[in-house]
Design an enzyme around this catalytic site. Sequence first.
Site, PDB file in Angstrom:
ATOM      1  N   GLY A  84     -45.063  31.991  -1.275  1.00 35.52           N
ATOM      2  CA  GLY A  84     -45.264  31.072  -2.405  1.00 35.52           C
ATOM      3  C   GLY A  84     -46.680  30.985  -2.938  1.00 35.52           C
TER       4      GLY A  84
ATOM      5  N   GLU B 125     -46.050  19.850   2.579  1.00 31.03           N
ATOM      6  CA  GLU B 125     -45.094  18.739   2.610  1.00 31.03           C
ATOM      7  C   GLU B 125     -45.197  18.032   3.962  1.00 31.03           C
ATOM      8  OE1 GLU B 125     -41.008  19.806   1.838  1.00 31.03           O
ATOM      9  OE2 GLU B 125     -40.423  17.714   1.667  1.00 31.03           O
TER      10      GLU B 125
ATOM     11  N   LYS C  97     -47.345  16.911  -1.169  1.00 37.54           N
ATOM     12  CA  LYS C  97     -46.366  15.806  -1.129  1.00 37.54           C
ATOM     13  C   LYS C  97     -46.881  14.797  -0.105  1.00 37.54           C
ATOM     14  CE  LYS C  97     -42.229  18.339  -2.572  1.00 37.54           C
ATOM     15  NZ  LYS C  97     -40.919  18.896  -2.183  1.00 37.54           N
TER      16      LYS C  97
ATOM     17  N   PHE D 227     -38.234  18.353  -5.743  1.00 33.02           N
ATOM     18  CA  PHE D 227     -38.252  19.779  -5.426  1.00 33.02           C
ATOM     19  C   PHE D 227     -38.733  20.535  -6.654  1.00 33.02           C
ATOM     20  CE2 PHE D 227     -36.331  24.012  -5.210  1.00 33.02           C
ATOM     21  CZ  PHE D 227     -36.800  24.416  -3.967  1.00 33.02           C
TER      22      PHE D 227
HETATM   23  P1  5GP Z   1     -44.363  22.053   5.222  1.00 36.74           P
HETATM   24  O1  5GP Z   1     -44.431  22.991   6.390  1.00 36.74           O
HETATM   25  O2  5GP Z   1     -45.694  21.408   4.877  1.00 36.74           O
HETATM   26  O3  5GP Z   1     -43.281  21.027   5.373  1.00 36.74           O
HETATM   27  O4  5GP Z   1     -43.856  22.858   3.980  1.00 36.74           O
HETATM   28  C1  5GP Z   1     -44.567  23.823   3.420  1.00 36.74           C
HETATM   29  C2  5GP Z   1     -43.693  24.875   2.760  1.00 36.74           C
HETATM   30  O5  5GP Z   1     -42.410  24.363   2.354  1.00 36.74           O
HETATM   31  C3  5GP Z   1     -44.351  25.347   1.514  1.00 36.74           C
HETATM   32  O6  5GP Z   1     -45.234  26.387   1.756  1.00 36.74           O
HETATM   33  C4  5GP Z   1     -43.164  25.785   0.660  1.00 36.74           C
HETATM   34  O7  5GP Z   1     -42.853  27.117   0.973  1.00 36.74           O
HETATM   35  C5  5GP Z   1     -42.047  24.870   1.081  1.00 36.74           C
HETATM   36  N1  5GP Z   1     -41.846  23.736   0.124  1.00 36.74           N
HETATM   37  C6  5GP Z   1     -42.141  22.426   0.324  1.00 36.74           C
HETATM   38  N2  5GP Z   1     -41.817  21.680  -0.770  1.00 36.74           N
HETATM   39  C7  5GP Z   1     -41.312  22.547  -1.678  1.00 36.74           C
HETATM   40  C8  5GP Z   1     -40.815  22.374  -3.035  1.00 36.74           C
HETATM   41  O8  5GP Z   1     -40.770  21.295  -3.648  1.00 36.74           O
HETATM   42  N3  5GP Z   1     -40.390  23.516  -3.656  1.00 36.74           N
HETATM   43  C9  5GP Z   1     -40.408  24.743  -3.052  1.00 36.74           C
HETATM   44  N4  5GP Z   1     -39.970  25.771  -3.765  1.00 36.74           N
HETATM   45  N5  5GP Z   1     -40.877  24.939  -1.792  1.00 36.74           N
HETATM   46  C10 5GP Z   1     -41.324  23.842  -1.113  1.00 36.74           C
HETATM   47 MG    MG Z   2     -45.965  27.943   1.188  1.00 36.06          MG
END
Ligand code: 5GP
Ligand code: MG
Length: 178
Positions: free
Chosen positions: A49, A107, A135, A156
């Site tokens: 991403g 997130e 987030k 999202f």
């Molecule tokens: P974390 O490990 O902090 O929970 O999440 C990080 C990863 O979750 C990000 O690098 C991304 O790939 C995915 N992610 C979190 N929120 C979103 C969102 O709203 N949309 C998309 N497409 N991916 C998300």
């Molecule tokens: Mg990511």
Amino acid sequence: MDQLVTLHDKHFKVFISEQEIAETVNRMATNIKTDLGERQPFFLVVLSGAVVFAADLIRAFARPCELDFVKASSYDGTSSKGSVDLEFRWKQNLEGKAVIIVEDIVETGNTITRLYAELQKAGAASIRVASFLFKKDRYHQAHPIDYYGLSIGNEFVVGYGLDYNGLGRELKQLYVLA
Ligand code: 5GP
Ligand code: MG
């Protein structure tokens, strides 16, 4: 500008414009320059991403820097599955480097927490995080997000590198479920 896009079974509408994205990235690059001074950053880009944001960030940074990649996955469809897989990792030696983890979005923080531990083991001199989106309300980890572009709610989002089940990464604006 306000057109809907359809990816698989879902419709998305424009959330953040190209111009706001560009201004945000420039501001982040300036903050990184100010903080690092003469130190040269090693940008560690979290695939897939963050690749679009990273391409813009290093050009806005516009100073010597190093770059490598790590592939992490923690998402299944539109929700986090909790565990983080590192599918492959950097090849360069990170010992003594000023590492900046480049993320599209933070997130829960599971991804960067996993990376922090790995980077400490690898002997990084410092570890910072630059995430385009944050987030905030979903984040309950100890370490700060040093640089983030925009704080968003629980929605999202797709576009600007972010996908919904593999689609939408090429979109120049950021979109949210319609
Ligand atoms: P974390 O490990 O902090 O929970 O999440 C990080 C990863 O979750 C990000 O690098 C991304 O790939 C995915 N992610 C979190 N929120 C979103 C969102 O709203 N949309 C998309 N497409 N991916 C998300
Ligand atoms: Mg990511």
